[in-house]
Design a protein around this motif. Sequence first.
Motif, PDB file in Angstrom:
ATOM      1  N   GLU A  17      71.820  49.618  13.996  1.00 15.68           N
ATOM      2  CA  GLU A  17      72.341  50.184  12.745  1.00 15.68           C
ATOM      3  C   GLU A  17      72.349  51.713  12.788  1.00 15.68           C
ATOM      4  OE1 GLU A  17      70.074  49.046   9.321  1.00 15.68           O
ATOM      5  OE2 GLU A  17      71.847  49.100   8.029  1.00 15.68           O
ATOM      6  N   PHE A  20      75.037  52.926  15.126  1.00 16.03           N
ATOM      7  CA  PHE A  20      76.343  52.883  14.470  1.00 16.03           C
ATOM      8  C   PHE A  20      76.536  54.096  13.558  1.00 16.03           C
ATOM      9  CE2 PHE A  20      78.609  51.824  10.539  1.00 16.03           C
ATOM     10  CZ  PHE A  20      79.869  51.557  11.042  1.00 16.03           C
ATOM     11  N   HIS A  21      75.469  54.441  12.823  1.00 16.18           N
ATOM     12  CA  HIS A  21      75.566  55.593  11.938  1.00 16.18           C
ATOM     13  C   HIS A  21      75.851  56.877  12.729  1.00 16.18           C
ATOM     14  CE1 HIS A  21      74.598  57.850   8.193  1.00 16.18           C
ATOM     15  NE2 HIS A  21      74.256  58.812   9.075  1.00 16.18           N
ATOM     16  N   ALA A  23      77.232  57.162  15.668  1.00 12.96           N
ATOM     17  CA  ALA A  23      78.582  57.098  16.257  1.00 12.96           C
ATOM     18  C   ALA A  23      79.647  57.428  15.217  1.00 12.96           C
ATOM     19  CB  ALA A  23      78.798  55.698  16.842  1.00 12.96           C
ATOM     20  N   GLU A  24      79.497  56.929  13.983  1.00 12.22           N
ATOM     21  CA  GLU A  24      80.470  57.202  12.932  1.00 12.22           C
ATOM     22  C   GLU A  24      80.446  58.689  12.531  1.00 12.22           C
ATOM     23  OE1 GLU A  24      82.747  55.160  11.305  1.00 12.22           O
ATOM     24  OE2 GLU A  24      82.323  53.726  12.929  1.00 12.22           O
ATOM     25  N   ALA A  25      79.233  59.226  12.443  1.00  8.54           N
ATOM     26  CA  ALA A  25      79.101  60.641  12.094  1.00  8.54           C
ATOM     27  C   ALA A  25      79.678  61.523  13.194  1.00  8.54           C
ATOM     28  CB  ALA A  25      77.629  60.978  11.837  1.00  8.54           C
ATOM     29  N   ASP A  27      82.119  60.692  15.251  1.00  3.83           N
ATOM     30  CA  ASP A  27      83.569  60.592  15.159  1.00  3.83           C
ATOM     31  C   ASP A  27      84.101  61.469  14.023  1.00  3.83           C
ATOM     32  OD1 ASP A  27      83.567  58.869  17.282  1.00  3.83           O
ATOM     33  OD2 ASP A  27      83.869  57.041  16.089  1.00  3.83           O
ATOM     34  N   GLU A  28      83.343  61.508  12.939  1.00  2.00           N
ATOM     35  CA  GLU A  28      83.758  62.317  11.788  1.00  2.00           C
ATOM     36  C   GLU A  28      83.792  63.802  12.149  1.00  2.00           C
ATOM     37  OE1 GLU A  28      82.638  61.716   7.226  1.00  2.00           O
ATOM     38  OE2 GLU A  28      81.043  62.706   8.386  1.00  2.00           O
ATOM     39  N   LYS A  46      71.242  65.582  11.804  1.00  2.00           N
ATOM     40  CA  LYS A  46      71.378  65.306  10.374  1.00  2.00           C
ATOM     41  C   LYS A  46      70.680  64.000   9.968  1.00  2.00           C
ATOM     42  CE  LYS A  46      74.823  65.168   6.705  1.00  2.00           C
ATOM     43  NZ  LYS A  46      76.284  65.117   6.381  1.00  2.00           N
ATOM     44  N   LEU A  47      70.678  63.050  10.906  1.00  2.00           N
ATOM     45  CA  LEU A  47      69.994  61.775  10.616  1.00  2.00           C
ATOM     46  C   LEU A  47      68.491  61.973  10.487  1.00  2.00           C
ATOM     47  CD1 LEU A  47      70.232  58.698  10.312  1.00  2.00           C
ATOM     48  CD2 LEU A  47      70.009  58.514  12.802  1.00  2.00           C
TER      49      LEU A  47
END
Lengths: 237, 112
Positions: A17, A20-21, A23-25, A27-28, A46-47
């Motif tokens: 999980e 995934f977070h 990877a999405e960040a 990509d953003e 940032k996480l």
Amino acid sequence: MSARAWRRDDEVEIDLELEFHVAEATDELVAQGVPREVARERALAKLGNVSRIRAECRRARGGDEIMVVRLQWCAIALLALALGILGLHWNAQRKEHELELAYLRVELASERLAASERELAVRTAARLLERVEAGAGVLGRLVERAPSPSDIGPAPAAPAAPEGALMPVTVQMFQLWGDDLRWVDYDELDAPGQPEGSAPAPLETQRSGGEHSAPPSARQSDEPAAPTDPDGEHRER
Amino acid sequence: MADRKPELLPGTLDLLVLRTLQAGPQHGFGIAREIQRRSGEVLAVEEGSLYPALHRLERRGSIEAEWGTSDSNRKARFYSLTRAGRTELRRQTEEWMRLSGAVQSVLGLGAS
């Protein structure tokens, strides 16, 4: 599900999980023109502390409670194991003590038996000694009462038979009349004047059947003298 | 300092998550971005606190999770609101309204 399987699945899900977070960040940020390597670093920063987040997630899902329960079960198992070992050790010691006690009892019984046997042997020896002493006393008295050979005197010589006559048979007996010991002829035993019943019956009388009612001396007085006894006298010594 | 986003008040993160999931299943990253978008880019969810909150709500039974595929074709864990979660959302919404109204009253901003 076991605690170990739950822990593995739980941590795998949390890691997937969080990955995934990130990877999405990333990509953003990449979409905003940030290079991917820099974008990933910024996303991770940032996480925050991933290890802390993973631990908080596990605690939030009750993983710590399961860990506590598992630790409790481990403690109970260890305690039971320790009690079992102590019990076995105590049982072994008890058996050893019982064996030592049994050995001591056997030794004590052996000592008692030996003492009893010794006491019995001593009592038996004492009784035997008493009997020997008593026997020695009786023997001593008999020896004191026994006549010496000088008191008896030599055996009388048999009379010389006349030539041509048969050898007279003279039976001499060593007879004890009370305390008086003397040599007597056999015929004298039936001589008159002897205490009735005090002398044994002559063998010849016993062999002749019903003639024993008359004493030999009486027969000699009624009948002619036998060739072997021409004088018709009885010898008395 | 002008672009500094205010922190969420304690206890408001659960309410915002439940309200976001009322629109439909969503993964963690999507929930954070949805809260940020709905607040006009004012509220920024601390991402390190979001995931423990999601797992806590899941354990309470307010939400449930299911693995699925995201729009970016990645494997993601999607959360959805349960019946108990909807009840909890109403309760927390009423509580927040009462609290915010009280604060507005104190500040003299409420309708009197």
